[in-house]
Structures are given as C-alpha cells and as structure tokens.
Design an enzyme around this catalytic site. Structure first.
Site, PDB file in Angstrom:
ATOM      1  N   HIS A 576       0.835  -1.197   0.000  1.00 42.88           N
ATOM      2  CA  HIS A 576       0.000   0.000   0.000  1.00 42.88           C
ATOM      3  C   HIS A 576       0.871   1.250   0.000  1.00 42.88           C
ATOM      4  O   HIS A 576       1.883   1.265   0.684  1.00 42.88           O
ATOM      5  CB  HIS A 576      -0.885  -0.017   1.255  1.00 42.88           C
ATOM      6  N   PRO A 577       0.538   2.273  -0.707  1.00 47.27           N
ATOM      7  CA  PRO A 577      -0.540   2.364  -1.687  1.00 47.27           C
ATOM      8  C   PRO A 577      -0.012   2.124  -3.100  1.00 47.27           C
ATOM      9  O   PRO A 577       0.826   2.895  -3.581  1.00 47.27           O
ATOM     10  CB  PRO A 577      -1.010   3.811  -1.528  1.00 47.27           C
TER      11      PRO A 577
END
Ligand code: FAD
Ligand code: NDP
Length: 601
Positions: A576-577
């Site tokens: 992430h992200p």
C-alpha cells in the site's frame, strides 16, 4: 566436488551412480579420460572463475581443469540435468531424430538464420553449450527505404523504440496534466509564488516534445545496442555474418552479402529465426503509407497521422504520437484489440478518446493519393476523404519466409501468414528448426522468441528435454493507459467453461498518482480476475488497465504458472498504496451487480 545427480548422461553413455561415472572418467591406467576437457582446453578463451575437478574422496587423483564460467555451466547442464530433480512433471519435447552426430563434417554444428531476439539467444546458448555456431542476420530495406543494424525487430523497429517513445509521451502528458497539481512550475525560478494558480490544475499547454530530439536520442541508443550485440556474439564465440541466407539443400545455405557476393555454408542443424515484416495495405496507392519499420526513424515529425489497424501496433503508435501533441486518427475495420478482453479493450479506446485520439470506426482506406502539398489524401470505404501528413499501416505482419528456399528442403508453411509449421520448434525437415515470430501458432512476443530459443538450444546441445510452454504468457499493450493480462479473457473463459461456471471479480479505481489531477479521466483504471467455480476457485485470467501495467503483471504471471487460486491471491497481503494491491484485494463479483467503483484508501 560436484553433486552427483540421480541420473547422469554423457552422450552416448548413461550413468546411474557415481561409481560407474568415475570408472568411465578414468582410463585403464587410472589416469583421467581426458576427452571432453581436452575439447574445452582447445577453445581460445576461458572466462573466470577457473574450475577444476576436485580430487576424489576414495583415493583417485581425478584432478583436471574443467574450464571457465561458460564451460562449467555447459558441463553442469550437459552432465547434471538439474531440471529432472526440480520439475519431475515438466512437459517433454518428443522430437524426431535429426541424425545429428558430433563428427558430422559440416562447417558448423548449428547455423542460425536471423539475428533477432530469438536467433541471438539460441545462437549464444548453443555456443555456451559447446556447439560451433554461426548466425546470419541481414536487413532488407523497407519499401520506404528504412534499414537498421543487428538485433532484429524488437531492438530496432519494435519494442525498444516503441517503449521509449511511449515513455516520453507519458512524461509529456504528466508534465501537462499532473505536475501543476503537485506545485511544479516548469521554467519558473525556485520559490516563485503561484497564488493565481492556486488550484494547480491548469495544464501547461506550452510544453513541447520535439520529435527530432527524441528520435535522435532513441536512434543513438539503438546504435549502441547494435554494437553491443555484435560484441556479445563474439564473446560467446558465435561467428556473425551480415548476409542474407537461402537454403540450397537441407545442410547448405547460400549466403549473400550487401555487395551481392555469394558463398555456401554447411551445418548439421539449422535454426530459422527470421521473424516477420509488416503487411502492406492492399488498396490503390498503398505505397504512400509507411509502416512501423519506418516511423521510429523518420527524420521529420510525422505530423497529422492516420494509423490504419486497431491492434497492438496501431494503438501504441497512435497513443504515443497523440501524447506528443500530434493530431492522430485511427481507422478501425472492426473492433479494438481482437482477442483481448472486450471490456478492457473498450476502456483503452475510451481513454484514448479522452487522450485526444480520434477513432474512425468501421472503415478501411480504399485509396491513397499523394497531393501537391506532399500530404496524402485518403479515400475511406464509407466515401469520406481526409488529408494526412503521414499514413501508418499497422494491419498485421507476415513471416519473412518467401525467399528462404524452404520449399526446396521440405519445410512447410501456413499459406495465410507464411509462418513455419512445426512441433517442439522442429519443422518437417528434422534438422531444420524454427522459433519466434516465424513459427506458426505461437505469440509474436520477444520474450517468447528468447525463451523458445534458449530451450531449443539446451535440448539440441545440452541434453535437456523440456518443451517450451506457450501457455499463460503475460503481455502488455503500451497504450496511453496501459493494459496487461495473463490467461483467458472473460469471453474466452465463458466459451471454454460456460457462463454459469465462471465468476468475475473486478474493480474500477483511480491510481493514486493521478488523484490530484483534474485532467485525468475518472476511474479509468480497472482490474478483473476471472475464476472458475470449482471449490478451489482456480484463477483463469488476470487483467489490469492502468499505469505500469507490465511491471504489475509480471509477478502474477509467475503465480499463474504455479496454478493460482483465488484464495492464494486474496491471502496475499498487498503493498500500500499501489495499483497492484487492487488485484489482491478484489471482492466485488460481477454477478452481485454491485458497483465496481472503488472508494478511497
Ligand atoms: P526478429 O526480431 O524479427 O528477427 C529476425 C531477423 O532475421 C531480422 O533481423 C531480419 O532482418 C533477419 N532476417 C530475415 N530474413 C533473413 C535471411 N534470409 N537471412 C538473414 N537474416 C534474415 N514484443 C514484445 O514482447 N513487447 C513489445 O513491446 C513489442 N513491441 C513491438 C512493437 C512493434 C512495432 C513490433 C513490430 C513488434 C513488437 N513486439 C513486441 C514483437 C517483437 O518485436 C517480436 O516478437 C520479436 O522481435 C520476434 O523476434 P524474432 O527473433 O522471432 O524475429
Ligand atoms: P495484429 O495482427 O495484431 O492486428 C492487425 C490489425 O489490423 C487488426 O486490428 C485488424 O483488424 C487490422 N487489419 C487487418 N487488415 C486490415 C486491413 N486490410 N485494413 C484495415 N485494418 C486491417 O497486428 P499488429 O500489426 O498490431 O501486431 C503484430 C504482432 O506484433 C502482435 O500480434 C503482437 O504479438 C506483436 N506486438 C506486440 C506488442 C507488445 O507486446 N506490446 C506491440 C506491438 C506488436 P481486425 O481485428 O478486423 O482483423
């Protein structure tokens, strides 16, 4: 010092244990039976590290020089066949006996015709495995007169220039669309205030991408690669001829150089890796169109361009030309990207329209005519007429086999595309092989040509048996929004398993890097995973439309080769992200009818 494998084969002997191998290694007087090390010693170059056999643990003085890096690798491949141990169920290539013997008396063990991605990979690997190899590469100028150096389509007029123009065009687009939102003001002194552009969303129309500059840099880079390829062939002791080959019999080719001088070269085995060339348009005035063989080297900017065709080449070229700020139209005969997932193909089309590309649907050019301005007037099948600076035909490719003399040696080709028909890369003439774009019913992709070449060389000269696996090959279309996939499209999955036996997980999303920009299409990125409805929910296909698609898909391709299930995929913790994490966190099924648009973090 080298581990003894379960089965060791030294042509023409086979050994099942270390003791019998050792007794073969030693002659009657207990000395070392030096045949293959002598062969290796006779070679001129040895690369580090230097490797000797260790003295044996049971008192024999089996100490002798094996060679350098390449010799050791070759020895290991030939004598140890480690694949037998790692992959007991690998697909075996059951090839016809081609009559090869070491004392064949021909000039070479292997002659490779074509120094492109596949041919060079095979030639170098065969040489590393101890074969005496020559490689011929000759570029016939395109009808518009463009020519290039060693390395084949990929490096000169394919993947490499295409991807570099594509990267340049993405950068250009980013500068115009994204940088203002990140507070970047090109050309302003550091610390300049931007209060009157507070929103930071005003694209900067003044940025320019200069064709002559980018073209020159790309062509210089390619010339550097051409040189490196020659050096690498020499390093591997592959003899390179810049000559055009033609079979005269199944062990002989006629090789003709640029000046028309001809010579004969003989070999025990031949590998045909001549690739393909663009198909011309079939309408009147077709000679006024250029092809992908010409576009990357054009001295002058192509200007207002018509791209004919709606698959990889046409859409990729249309995409980077439009990204450079040119006026671009694509003439589509039927659908975009035939054979790909329809939904994904349509998303690419929609994005390209937003990107400024005009699509002229359900038309083909019926006539091309040069006019006084030097431009080309195009009459379309729907009766409309338009004028372009450049017409680029990208309507498919034909294998480059028509003047190879294949009929004289019994090598059969598919009359539709002139590609060679074969099984396990072996043609109907057993000592003549084929790989890459020239081989029928295989994907026309560089890594496919390379892998097939490596595998074939290892089977011919390294004692391997493993067949090339053409299934589940990942691919990427480098359009303005990229698209990568592996496995089946939704349509193919339905056709194969039935609509009721598959499920589709999908999501639309905004890549984070685009989220500040107001100039980007909303939720343009998309991913879908198709699974069967068996208890383990096997993954049948993965599709991704978004930035860095090739980088995203490569690893999923590896998982697909291992047999991926939905649980394994969604058990994987995302990074992430990123955009790739959208794939491992999919939860919305198509059958649920829920909205596939993703929320935020
Ligand atoms: P080639 O690379 O075509 O090499 C064949 C060589 O043989 C050529 O140099 C030719 O001149 C020579 N030759 C022909 N006849 C003779 C003869 N009689 N004697 C001696 N030499 C001869 N693939 C990807 O994976 N990713 C991409 O992004 C990608 N982009 C592409 C973009 C474009 C515009 C094009 C056209 C192709 C692209 N491809 C891409 C496909 C890729 O380039 C080919 O699949 C790959 O180059 C095939 O390699 P090959 O070894 O089979 O043949
Ligand atoms: P393709 O064979 O994939 O597609 C040909 C396109 O031209 C189709 O859209 C077809 O339409 C259209 N067409 C065919 N004949 C005509 C005609 N007479 N008039 C108008 N349109 C026509 O060819 P490409 O040249 O795009 O690519 C060749 C191969 O090169 C690809 O298959 C791919 O393997 C490789 N490649 C790979 C790339 C990558 O990996 N990123 C990039 C570029 C090439 P229709 O659907 O109606 O038949």
């Amino acid at each position: 010092a080298l581990l003894f494998p379960t089965r060791l084969k030294v042509v023409p002997h086979e050994f099942s244990d270390r003791a019998s191998f050792r007794s073969w290694l030693l002659d009657d007087d207990g000395g070392f039976r030096n045949t293959f090390t002598r062969d290796i010693r006779a070679r001129e170059q040895v690369t580090a590290p230097f490797v000797w056999f260790a003295p044996s643990d049971d008192g024999h003085d089996v100490e002798d020089f094996l060679g350098g890096h390449d010799d050791t690798l070759a020895w290991c491949r030939e004598f140890m066949s480690p694949r037998d141990e790692i992959k007991p169920n690998y697909p075996v290539a059951d090839m016809m006996d081609d009559g090869y013997t070491k004392d064949h008396g021909y000039d070479y063990d292997l002659v490779v015709i074509g120094g492109g991605s596949g041919g060079m990979a095979a030639a170098k690997e065969a040489a590393v495995l101890g074969a005496k190899v020559a490689c011929l590469d000759f570029v016939k100028p395109s009808p518009a007169g463009t020519t290039w150096g060693l390395g084949g389509t990929c490096v000169n007029v394919g993947c490499i220039p295409k991807k570099l123009f594509h990267i340049g065009s993405l950068l250009h687009e980013s500068v115009r669309k994204d940088t203002p939102s990140f507070g970047i003001r090109l050309g302003e002194p550091n610390g300049a205030s931007a209060t009157d552009e507070l929103s930071g969303i005003v694209p900067d129309p003044s940025t320019q991408m200069r064709w002559e500059l980018v073209r020159e840099n790309i062509q210089n880079y390619i010339r550097g690669l051409n040189f490196k390829y020659r050096v690498r062939l020499r390093e591997k002791e592959v003899t390179y001829f810049n000559k055009l080959a033609k079979f005269t019999d199944k062990h002989t080719i006629e090789a003709v150089d640029k000046k028309g001088r001809s010579s004969l070269i003989t070999a025990a085995r031949f590998l045909v890796a001549v690739g393909g060339r663009p198909s011309p348009l079939s309408c009147e005035g077709a000679e006024h169109a250029i092809s992908s063989d010409d576009v990357f080297a054009m001295e002058k900017c192509p200007g207002k361009t018509l791209c004919v065709g709606a698959s990889y080449i046409s859409l990729e070229c249309a995409g980077f030309l439009a990204g450079m700020g040119l006026d671009v139209t694509v003439a589509v005969r039927s659908i975009l990207l035939r054979g790909f997932d329809r939904e994904c193909a349509d998303k690419i089309g929609d994005y390209m329209v937003d990107h400024g590309v005009r699509f002229k649907r359900d038309v083909i050019p019926s006539k091309l005519e040069k006019i006084e301005t030097g431009q080309t007037k195009v009459l379309f099948s729907d009766g409309t007429e338009e004028v372009y600076d450049t017409v680029l035909a990208a309507v498919g490719r034909m294998a480059d086999t028509d003047k190879l003399g294949l009929e004289s040696v019994g090598v059969e080709t598919n009359p539709k595309n002139r590609r060679i028909i074969g099984k396990f890369e072996q043609t109907h003439c057993p000592n003549i092989y084929a790989i890459g774009d020239v081989l029928d019913k295989t994907p026309e992709l560089t890594p496919v040509a390379i892998q097939a070449g490596l595998y074939l060389a290892r089977r011919l000269f390294g004692g391997d048996k493993e067949a090339m696996d053409y299934q589940n090959v990942c691919t990427t279309v480098f359009t303005p929004i990229e698209y990568a996939c592996v496995g089946l499209s939704e349509e193919d999955a339905v056709a194969k398993y039935g609509q009721n036996n598959i499920e589709v997980y999908h999501r639309e999303f905004v890549p984070l890097e685009w989220s500040l920009s107001m100039s980007r299409s909303h939720n343009a990125a998309y991913t879908k995973v198709i699974v069967d409805k068996s208890p383990q929910e096997n993954v049948l296909g993965i599709h991704y439309v978004g930035p860095n698609a090739g980088e995203v898909m490569q690893g999923y391709g590896t998982s697909m080769k291992q047999g991926l299930t939905l649980k394994t995929l969604t058990d994987t913790v995302g990074i992430h992200p990123t955009s790739s994490e959208e794939i491992v966190t999919l939860s919305i099924t198509k059958s649920s009818g829920e909205d596939a648009a993703a929320g935020g973090c």
